[in-house]
Write a protein that holds these residues in place. Structure first.
Motif, PDB file in Angstrom:
ATOM      1  N   HIS A  44     -42.743  40.201  30.791  1.00 13.87           N
ATOM      2  CA  HIS A  44     -43.486  40.436  32.033  1.00 13.87           C
ATOM      3  C   HIS A  44     -44.986  40.355  31.789  1.00 13.87           C
ATOM      4  CE1 HIS A  44     -44.264  42.257  36.022  1.00 13.87           C
ATOM      5  NE2 HIS A  44     -45.286  42.794  35.398  1.00 13.87           N
ATOM      6  N   GLU A  45     -45.458  41.055  30.739  1.00 14.87           N
ATOM      7  CA  GLU A  45     -46.896  41.142  30.491  1.00 14.87           C
ATOM      8  C   GLU A  45     -47.516  39.798  30.147  1.00 14.87           C
ATOM      9  OE1 GLU A  45     -48.784  43.611  31.105  1.00 14.87           O
ATOM     10  OE2 GLU A  45     -47.132  44.943  31.635  1.00 14.87           O
ATOM     11  N   LEU A  46     -46.749  38.893  29.551  1.00 16.23           N
ATOM     12  CA  LEU A  46     -47.273  37.579  29.190  1.00 16.23           C
ATOM     13  C   LEU A  46     -47.101  36.569  30.323  1.00 16.23           C
ATOM     14  CD1 LEU A  46     -46.021  37.336  25.491  1.00 16.23           C
ATOM     15  CD2 LEU A  46     -48.295  37.980  26.287  1.00 16.23           C
ATOM     16  N   LYS A  47     -45.955  36.624  30.994  1.00  9.94           N
ATOM     17  CA  LYS A  47     -45.667  35.621  32.030  1.00  9.94           C
ATOM     18  C   LYS A  47     -46.504  35.837  33.291  1.00  9.94           C
ATOM     19  CE  LYS A  47     -41.381  34.535  32.899  1.00  9.94           C
ATOM     20  NZ  LYS A  47     -39.921  34.697  33.137  1.00  9.94           N
ATOM     21  N   THR A  48     -46.768  37.099  33.651  1.00 10.25           N
ATOM     22  CA  THR A  48     -47.507  37.348  34.886  1.00 10.25           C
ATOM     23  C   THR A  48     -48.904  36.724  34.863  1.00 10.25           C
ATOM     24  OG1 THR A  48     -46.286  39.391  35.299  1.00 10.25           O
ATOM     25  CG2 THR A  48     -48.382  39.124  36.448  1.00 10.25           C
ATOM     26  N   PRO A  49     -49.737  37.010  33.856  1.00 10.64           N
ATOM     27  CA  PRO A  49     -51.062  36.359  33.843  1.00 10.64           C
ATOM     28  C   PRO A  49     -50.978  34.857  33.603  1.00 10.64           C
ATOM     29  CG  PRO A  49     -50.732  37.629  31.836  1.00 10.64           C
ATOM     30  CD  PRO A  49     -49.608  37.982  32.761  1.00 10.64           C
ATOM     31  N   LEU A  50     -49.998  34.406  32.819  1.00 14.49           N
ATOM     32  CA  LEU A  50     -49.852  32.970  32.595  1.00 14.49           C
ATOM     33  C   LEU A  50     -49.529  32.246  33.896  1.00 14.49           C
ATOM     34  CD1 LEU A  50     -47.951  32.571  29.196  1.00 14.49           C
ATOM     35  CD2 LEU A  50     -50.198  31.661  29.797  1.00 14.49           C
ATOM     36  N   ASN A  51     -48.639  32.823  34.702  1.00 13.54           N
ATOM     37  CA  ASN A  51     -48.308  32.220  35.995  1.00 13.54           C
ATOM     38  C   ASN A  51     -49.538  32.156  36.899  1.00 13.54           C
ATOM     39  OD1 ASN A  51     -45.613  31.769  35.401  1.00 13.54           O
ATOM     40  ND2 ASN A  51     -44.936  33.729  36.226  1.00 13.54           N
ATOM     41  N   THR A  52     -50.372  33.194  36.819  1.00 10.94           N
ATOM     42  CA  THR A  52     -51.607  33.188  37.611  1.00 10.94           C
ATOM     43  C   THR A  52     -52.530  32.058  37.170  1.00 10.94           C
ATOM     44  OG1 THR A  52     -51.490  35.589  37.926  1.00 10.94           O
ATOM     45  CG2 THR A  52     -53.639  34.553  38.254  1.00 10.94           C
ATOM     46  N   HIS A  86     -56.746  39.551  30.768  1.00 10.67           N
ATOM     47  CA  HIS A  86     -55.610  40.466  30.626  1.00 10.67           C
ATOM     48  C   HIS A  86     -54.654  39.974  29.544  1.00 10.67           C
ATOM     49  CE1 HIS A  86     -52.455  43.280  31.852  1.00 10.67           C
ATOM     50  NE2 HIS A  86     -51.617  42.260  31.763  1.00 10.67           N
ATOM     51  N   LEU A  87     -54.399  38.674  29.547  1.00 10.29           N
ATOM     52  CA  LEU A  87     -53.508  38.077  28.556  1.00 10.29           C
ATOM     53  C   LEU A  87     -54.068  38.257  27.144  1.00 10.29           C
ATOM     54  CD1 LEU A  87     -50.960  36.388  28.016  1.00 10.29           C
ATOM     55  CD2 LEU A  87     -52.344  34.341  28.384  1.00 10.29           C
ATOM     56  N   LEU A  88     -55.361  38.006  26.980  1.00 15.38           N
ATOM     57  CA  LEU A  88     -55.992  38.183  25.673  1.00 15.38           C
ATOM     58  C   LEU A  88     -55.914  39.634  25.224  1.00 15.38           C
ATOM     59  CD1 LEU A  88     -57.651  37.039  23.329  1.00 15.38           C
ATOM     60  CD2 LEU A  88     -59.721  37.486  24.680  1.00 15.38           C
ATOM     61  N   ASP A 214     -43.103  55.912  33.997  1.00 11.38           N
ATOM     62  CA  ASP A 214     -42.877  55.618  35.406  1.00 11.38           C
ATOM     63  C   ASP A 214     -42.740  54.114  35.623  1.00 11.38           C
ATOM     64  OD1 ASP A 214     -42.623  55.481  38.082  1.00 11.38           O
ATOM     65  OD2 ASP A 214     -44.472  56.535  38.587  1.00 11.38           O
ATOM     66  N   GLY A 215     -41.548  53.624  35.340  1.00  8.47           N
ATOM     67  CA  GLY A 215     -41.300  52.197  35.470  1.00  8.47           C
ATOM     68  C   GLY A 215     -41.420  51.693  36.889  1.00  8.47           C
ATOM     69  N   GLY A 216     -41.509  52.592  37.862  1.00  8.84           N
ATOM     70  CA  GLY A 216     -41.640  52.159  39.240  1.00  8.84           C
ATOM     71  C   GLY A 216     -43.035  51.683  39.589  1.00  8.84           C
ATOM     72  N   ARG A 217     -43.990  51.932  38.731  1.00 15.01           N
ATOM     73  CA  ARG A 217     -45.360  51.511  39.017  1.00 15.01           C
ATOM     74  C   ARG A 217     -45.529  50.018  38.792  1.00 15.01           C
ATOM     75  NH1 ARG A 217     -48.890  55.495  39.685  1.00 15.01           N
ATOM     76  NH2 ARG A 217     -48.192  57.579  39.194  1.00 15.01           N
ATOM     77  N   SER A 218     -46.613  49.496  39.294  1.00 11.97           N
ATOM     78  CA  SER A 218     -46.887  48.076  39.094  1.00 11.97           C
ATOM     79  C   SER A 218     -47.103  47.811  37.623  1.00 11.97           C
ATOM     80  CB  SER A 218     -48.157  47.674  39.873  1.00 11.97           C
ATOM     81  OG  SER A 218     -48.595  46.408  39.467  1.00 11.97           O
ATOM     82  N   ARG A 219     -46.296  46.935  37.058  1.00 16.34           N
ATOM     83  CA  ARG A 219     -46.407  46.647  35.649  1.00 16.34           C
ATOM     84  C   ARG A 219     -47.725  45.961  35.316  1.00 16.34           C
ATOM     85  NH1 ARG A 219     -41.984  46.042  32.651  1.00 16.34           N
ATOM     86  NH2 ARG A 219     -43.508  45.642  31.013  1.00 16.34           N
ATOM     87  N   TRP A 220     -48.284  45.220  36.305  1.00 21.22           N
ATOM     88  CA  TRP A 220     -49.583  44.580  36.068  1.00 21.22           C
ATOM     89  C   TRP A 220     -50.630  45.629  35.747  1.00 21.22           C
ATOM     90  CZ3 TRP A 220     -51.840  40.004  35.362  1.00 21.22           C
ATOM     91  CH2 TRP A 220     -53.216  39.915  35.573  1.00 21.22           C
ATOM     92  N   ARG A 221     -50.554  46.781  36.411  1.00 17.20           N
ATOM     93  CA  ARG A 221     -51.537  47.837  36.184  1.00 17.20           C
ATOM     94  C   ARG A 221     -51.239  48.628  34.922  1.00 17.20           C
ATOM     95  NH1 ARG A 221     -54.912  49.624  39.935  1.00 17.20           N
ATOM     96  NH2 ARG A 221     -54.645  51.788  39.294  1.00 17.20           N
ATOM     97  N   GLU A 222     -49.977  48.710  34.555  1.00 15.90           N
ATOM     98  CA  GLU A 222     -49.620  49.556  33.426  1.00 15.90           C
ATOM     99  C   GLU A 222     -50.032  48.972  32.083  1.00 15.90           C
ATOM    100  OE1 GLU A 222     -46.043  52.349  33.255  1.00 15.90           O
ATOM    101  OE2 GLU A 222     -45.359  50.640  34.421  1.00 15.90           O
ATOM    102  N   GLY A 223     -49.979  47.647  31.940  1.00 15.93           N
ATOM    103  CA  GLY A 223     -50.277  47.039  30.655  1.00 15.93           C
ATOM    104  C   GLY A 223     -49.068  47.087  29.743  1.00 15.93           C
ATOM    105  N   ALA A 224     -49.300  46.852  28.473  1.00 14.26           N
ATOM    106  CA  ALA A 224     -48.194  46.722  27.522  1.00 14.26           C
ATOM    107  C   ALA A 224     -47.723  48.061  26.968  1.00 14.26           C
ATOM    108  CB  ALA A 224     -48.611  45.806  26.379  1.00 14.26           C
ATOM    109  N   GLY A 225     -48.358  49.154  27.350  1.00 13.63           N
ATOM    110  CA  GLY A 225     -47.951  50.459  26.828  1.00 13.63           C
ATOM    111  C   GLY A 225     -48.419  50.685  25.407  1.00 13.63           C
ATOM    112  N   LEU A 226     -49.589  50.125  25.064  1.00 20.25           N
ATOM    113  CA  LEU A 226     -50.091  50.243  23.690  1.00 20.25           C
ATOM    114  C   LEU A 226     -51.419  50.988  23.599  1.00 20.25           C
ATOM    115  CD1 LEU A 226     -49.290  46.642  22.387  1.00 20.25           C
ATOM    116  CD2 LEU A 226     -48.140  48.750  21.756  1.00 20.25           C
TER     117      LEU A 226
END
Length: 280
Positions: A44-52, A86-88, A214-226
């Protein structure tokens, strides 16, 4: 009696074998789950910005066929820039956590003015906090001491923590940053927000690499969890400690401590002394 002892010994060995087998199965299942979650998160974290990037860059390449207004061109270019950034960031976080976990991460330690690092980190979120209608209160002691550390990594620590604080604080909320001198001439920095907060279980998840609270949040906003795991590891590389206190719907406080120069020097001298004794 001998036969009884033999039977008891066999029973103990079988029990230990079952326990070991059960533990191994649990570890295998846990490893598989972590791997699956990692792949899902990273996908998700890689494909979302790549698709953009791909989508809006394609629109720009069709400019000759369908003339775009200058305003749209600037808007698309901004979206591509933000997505690439974001991808970087995600890729850099993955590389950082990999190095930290392998023990091959090194810091360029020197005398650092913590006041400047904090000021730069806070200023980086000025626009984000203003757009989100979040007040950022800053109290930095005038006698905050110099500490030994890596300026780039120290800024990364504070930006990671501040990013989470602002991200999960609703409009009209507050993020308070306070920095003080400690008794051992070190420093203690607390970053408290009035956001959604976390339960004890949520804190454990947040501190685990790739953990998503909270997996219900927007994953774009959450980031990779690192963000928090990297911040904690970097603080510990500086000889400090990171603690989290939080309650759901009551906000979160992250407290970071750094040892004083005297403490660092004493620890380094002790390590050298131990090394010499071991060599002798």
């Amino acid at each position: 009696m001998s036969e009884y002892a033999s039977l008891l010994s066999d029973a103990v060995l079988r029990h230990r074998a079952r326990v070991a087998e059960h533990s191994a199965r649990i570890e295998t299942e846990l490893a598989s789950k972590v791997k699956s979650e990692f792949i899902a998160n990273m996908s998700h974290e890689l494909k979302t910005p790549l698709n953009t990037v791909i989508g809006f860059s394609k629109l720009l390449t069709q400019h000759q066929e369908r003339r775009l207004p200058d305003k749209e061109i600037v808007e698309y270019a901004t979206l591509i820039h933000d997505a690439a950034g974001h991808l970087l960031s995600v890729i850099n976080d993955i590389l950082d956590i990999s190095k930290l976990q392998s023990g091959k991460y090194a810091i360029d330690s020197r005398e650092i003015d913590l006041r400047d690092i904090l000021a730069d980190s806070i200023n980086a979120f000025h626009h984000q906090s203003r757009v989100g209608d979040i007040d950022v209160d800053v109290v930095i002691a005038a006698d905050l001491p110099m500490i030994r550390g890596d300026a780039v990594k120290l800024k990364q620590i504070f930006t990671n923590v501040l990013s989470n604080a602002i991200k999960f604080t609703p409009a009209d909320g507050t993020v308070a940053v306070k920095a003080q001198r400690t008794a051992d001439h070190g420093a203690i920095v607390s970053i408290r927000d009035s956001g959604v907060g976390m339960s004890p279980d949520d804190i454990d998840v947040a501190m685990a690499p790739f953990g998503q609270v909270d997996g219900g949040r927007s994953r774009w906003r959450e980031g990779a969890g690192l963000g928090l795991p990297i911040a904690k590891a970097l603080v510990e590389l500086h000889g400090g400690a990171l603690y989290i206190a939080s309650q759901q719907n009551e906000g979160t406080e992250v407290v970071i401590t750094f040892p004083g120069r005297d403490t660092v020097a004493t620890s380094s001298a002790a390590m050298m002394h131990d090394a010499r004794n071991s060599a002798a």
